[in-house]
Design a protein around this motif. Structure first.
Motif, PDB file in Angstrom:
ATOM      1  N   THR A  76       0.799  -1.223   0.000  1.00 39.06           N
ATOM      2  CA  THR A  76       0.000   0.000   0.000  1.00 39.06           C
ATOM      3  C   THR A  76       0.835   1.278   0.000  1.00 39.06           C
ATOM      4  O   THR A  76       0.312   2.352  -0.289  1.00 39.06           O
ATOM      5  N   GLY A  77       2.118   1.161   0.354  1.00 39.99           N
ATOM      6  CA  GLY A  77       2.953   2.345   0.498  1.00 39.99           C
ATOM      7  C   GLY A  77       2.758   3.080   1.812  1.00 39.99           C
ATOM      8  O   GLY A  77       3.366   4.120   2.045  1.00 39.99           O
ATOM      9  N   VAL A  78       1.920   2.546   2.693  1.00 37.43           N
ATOM     10  CA  VAL A  78       1.618   3.223   3.962  1.00 37.43           C
ATOM     11  C   VAL A  78       2.727   2.966   4.971  1.00 37.43           C
ATOM     12  O   VAL A  78       3.177   1.829   5.156  1.00 37.43           O
ATOM     13  N   ASN A  79       3.172   4.024   5.605  1.00 41.47           N
ATOM     14  CA  ASN A  79       4.132   3.934   6.701  1.00 41.47           C
ATOM     15  C   ASN A  79       3.512   3.100   7.823  1.00 41.47           C
ATOM     16  O   ASN A  79       2.366   3.326   8.226  1.00 41.47           O
ATOM     17  N   PHE A  80       4.263   2.135   8.331  1.00 39.36           N
ATOM     18  CA  PHE A  80       3.720   1.264   9.375  1.00 39.36           C
ATOM     19  C   PHE A  80       3.341   2.030  10.643  1.00 39.36           C
ATOM     20  O   PHE A  80       2.541   1.536  11.442  1.00 39.36           O
ATOM     21  N   ASN A  81       3.893   3.212  10.843  1.00 41.68           N
ATOM     22  CA  ASN A  81       3.567   4.013  12.023  1.00 41.68           C
ATOM     23  C   ASN A  81       2.720   5.230  11.667  1.00 41.68           C
ATOM     24  O   ASN A  81       2.837   6.291  12.277  1.00 41.68           O
ATOM     25  N   ARG A  82       1.863   5.088  10.710  1.00 40.31           N
ATOM     26  CA  ARG A  82       0.929   6.138  10.329  1.00 40.31           C
ATOM     27  C   ARG A  82      -0.461   5.516  10.151  1.00 40.31           C
ATOM     28  O   ARG A  82      -0.610   4.312   9.971  1.00 40.31           O
ATOM     29  N   ARG A  83      -1.463   6.382  10.214  1.00 42.21           N
ATOM     30  CA  ARG A  83      -2.856   6.023   9.948  1.00 42.21           C
ATOM     31  C   ARG A  83      -3.411   4.984  10.924  1.00 42.21           C
ATOM     32  O   ARG A  83      -4.235   4.161  10.560  1.00 42.21           O
ATOM     33  N   TRP A  84      -2.953   5.043  12.171  1.00 42.74           N
ATOM     34  CA  TRP A  84      -3.588   4.215  13.196  1.00 42.74           C
ATOM     35  C   TRP A  84      -4.943   4.826  13.519  1.00 42.74           C
ATOM     36  O   TRP A  84      -5.150   6.032  13.369  1.00 42.74           O
ATOM     37  N   PRO A  85      -5.908   4.024  13.956  1.00 41.37           N
ATOM     38  CA  PRO A  85      -7.285   4.519  14.018  1.00 41.37           C
ATOM     39  C   PRO A  85      -7.512   5.576  15.090  1.00 41.37           C
ATOM     40  O   PRO A  85      -6.899   5.555  16.157  1.00 41.37           O
ATOM     41  N   ASP A  86      -8.410   6.484  14.776  1.00 44.28           N
ATOM     42  CA  ASP A  86      -8.909   7.474  15.713  1.00 44.28           C
ATOM     43  C   ASP A  86     -10.052   6.796  16.468  1.00 44.28           C
ATOM     44  O   ASP A  86     -11.181   6.705  15.984  1.00 44.28           O
ATOM     45  N   LEU A  87      -9.779   6.297  17.664  1.00 46.23           N
ATOM     46  CA  LEU A  87     -10.668   5.336  18.310  1.00 46.23           C
ATOM     47  C   LEU A  87     -11.949   5.944  18.875  1.00 46.23           C
ATOM     48  O   LEU A  87     -13.011   5.298  18.828  1.00 46.23           O
ATOM     49  N   TYR A  88     -11.892   7.153  19.408  1.00 39.27           N
ATOM     50  CA  TYR A  88     -13.088   7.621  20.112  1.00 39.27           C
ATOM     51  C   TYR A  88     -14.321   7.714  19.214  1.00 39.27           C
ATOM     52  O   TYR A  88     -15.408   7.250  19.616  1.00 39.27           O
ATOM     53  N   LEU A 103     -15.116   5.885  16.927  1.00 46.36           N
ATOM     54  CA  LEU A 103     -15.536   4.514  16.641  1.00 46.36           C
ATOM     55  C   LEU A 103     -16.282   3.871  17.807  1.00 46.36           C
ATOM     56  O   LEU A 103     -17.008   2.891  17.611  1.00 46.36           O
ATOM     57  N   ILE A 104     -16.107   4.419  19.015  1.00 47.08           N
ATOM     58  CA  ILE A 104     -16.780   3.840  20.187  1.00 47.08           C
ATOM     59  C   ILE A 104     -17.748   4.811  20.849  1.00 47.08           C
ATOM     60  O   ILE A 104     -18.379   4.468  21.845  1.00 47.08           O
ATOM     61  N   ALA A 105     -17.868   6.024  20.316  1.00 50.05           N
ATOM     62  CA  ALA A 105     -18.680   7.061  20.970  1.00 50.05           C
ATOM     63  C   ALA A 105     -20.107   6.589  21.209  1.00 50.05           C
ATOM     64  O   ALA A 105     -20.690   6.816  22.285  1.00 50.05           O
ATOM     65  N   GLY A 136     -12.032  -2.716  23.266  1.00 48.24           N
ATOM     66  CA  GLY A 136     -11.802  -4.145  23.088  1.00 48.24           C
ATOM     67  C   GLY A 136     -12.894  -4.799  22.262  1.00 48.24           C
ATOM     68  O   GLY A 136     -12.617  -5.644  21.394  1.00 48.24           O
ATOM     69  N   THR A 137     -14.141  -4.410  22.497  1.00 47.74           N
ATOM     70  CA  THR A 137     -15.254  -4.962  21.723  1.00 47.74           C
ATOM     71  C   THR A 137     -15.155  -4.549  20.270  1.00 47.74           C
ATOM     72  O   THR A 137     -15.371  -5.366  19.358  1.00 47.74           O
ATOM     73  N   TRP A 138     -14.813  -3.278  20.034  1.00 45.18           N
ATOM     74  CA  TRP A 138     -14.662  -2.808  18.645  1.00 45.18           C
ATOM     75  C   TRP A 138     -13.582  -3.605  17.917  1.00 45.18           C
ATOM     76  O   TRP A 138     -13.769  -4.020  16.772  1.00 45.18           O
ATOM     77  N   ILE A 139     -12.458  -3.825  18.585  1.00 43.36           N
ATOM     78  CA  ILE A 139     -11.366  -4.592  17.975  1.00 43.36           C
ATOM     79  C   ILE A 139     -11.850  -5.994  17.617  1.00 43.36           C
ATOM     80  O   ILE A 139     -11.608  -6.495  16.509  1.00 43.36           O
TER      81      ILE A 139
END
Length: 379
Positions: free
Chosen positions: A99-111, A113-115, A138-141
């Motif tokens: 994908t060309g994505v840096n392994f330390n970029r684009r981690w999810p914005d969690l709140y 997703l669980i709000a 944990g449930t979302w994951i």
């Protein structure tokens, strides 16, 4: 004794391909505090792996002596997919080649997703609110359905780290002095970590713009606090990216030194029953927006005029770029000047540059207009 090796096989993206990731746990399973350590998310950055190689036997021995007062989860090399990305005898472990994505970029914005899952569940009990957030994450994951090996790996890492009280992500720079990246509201709380590492700088940013792994949990709790200001919601995790010098600084003696620093930091927190030696104070935090990422404005060969740690003033020549084409090819030198007062934190090990190549990071004290509110990372 609870010191245990674990392994998980990740199915590959091609028939017949798979890879195995290894990690360790130690300390009481029912401990109130959880420590999560990982290294080599950028798989071509090995000093952190060397440090954890030396730390693991220390944790094993402390565990055998019942000296661990926290639950430890340790991934010494957290990215086996990146370990496999070699091309023409060169290791390219920073990016997902698919994908060309840096392994330390684009981690999810969690709140966000669980709000919805946590809405109406907060009370006046801060500990219960923290538990509510962690359970929702944990449930979302567990509900996710990853398709690729990289997605599987990210979810495995998130699941292991999401409920940690202290999460340290071990990296290194190109050619660099030791430093830390963390969130501003986690300082001065993590000054003891800076002191134990003996860093040259602690650079702080609430959002560096790239979705780095160390920002996932602080952003989760910060957004939960802002969205639910009538309820007590603690900052549930202390997180930081630890930059252990440069890529070439993967040596036993440095690894032992770095492992001892981590061990003493944890002992100083009362998480290991041991008496660490006193630590010398390191510099306090500096806004990452006050650090200039000096970039080449033309192609050529770098000739540095400064060393790591050197102090510079705005306008000082950091390096010359030797022309490699044109009427004065291999004769002309164009100076590249500092845009701020500060000191040289990092340099480039590869001396051939093109326009936009990162040449140096200069740590200053004044926020730079070109950096405020922008993308702060080198990438």
């Amino acid at each position: 004794m609870t010191f245990t090796q674990h392994q998980h096989q990740l199915a590959g993206d091609a028939p017949g391909h798979s890879t195995t990731i290894y990690w360790y746990t130690a300390g009481p399973e029912a401990a109130e505090t959880k420590i999560y350590l990982q290294a080599a998310l950028h798989a071509d950055e090995q000093p952190g792996t060397m440090a954890l190689h030396h730390l693991l036997p220390m944790l094993r021995d402390a565990d055998a002596a019942n000296s661990l007062k926290a639950r430890f989860v340790v991934f010494p090399s957290v990215n086996p997919l990146g370990l496999a990305t070699r091309l023409l005898r060169r290791h390219i472990g920073r990016y997902d080649l698919e994908t060309g994505v840096n392994f330390n970029r684009r981690w999810p914005d969690l709140y966000p997703l669980i709000a919805e899952a946590v809405a109406g569940k907060f009370t006046d009990d801060a500990t219960a609110n923290l538990r509510t957030i962690r359970q929702a994450v944990g449930t979302w994951i567990d509900q996710q359905q990853p398709a690729t090996a990289a997605q599987h790996l990210r979810l495995l890492i998130l699941k292991a780290a999401h409920d940690a009280d202290i999460m340290l992500d071990l990296h290194c720079d190109d050619e660099s002095l030791k430093h830390i990246f963390t969130s501003p509201n986690l300082m001065p709380g993590l000054q003891d970590l800076a002191d134990r590492m003996q860093v040259a700088a602690t650079l702080t940013a609430e959002d560096s713009g790239g979705g780095s792994f160390d920002e996932v949990l602080p952003n989760l709790y910060r957004k939960a606090q802002r969205a639910n200001s009538n309820f007590p919601i603690p900052m549930g995790a202390e997180t930081a990216t630890l930059e252990y010098r440069g890529q070439a600084d993967t040596h036993d003696d440095l690894g032992r030194e770095d492992a001892q620093g981590l061990f003493d930091f944890l002992a100083g927190r009362g998480l290991i029953d041991a008496r660490p030696a006193p630590a010398s104070p390191a510099p306090g935090p500096t806004p990452f927006e006050a650090t200039e990422v000096l970039r080449a404005d033309r192609p050529g060969l770098l000739a540095y005029r400064v060393a790591l740690g050197d102090k510079v003033n705005k306008g000082d020549v950091v390096a010359d770029i030797i022309a490699m084409d044109g009427p004065e090819a291999f004769l002309a030198r164009t100076p590249l000047r500092a845009g701020t007062d500060g000191f040289i934190l990092s340099r480039a090990s590869a001396k051939y540059v093109v326009p936009g190549s990162s040449v140096a990071k200069i740590v200053g004290s004044d926020i730079l207009p070109t950096r405020a509110g922008g993308y702060l990372l080198e990438d």
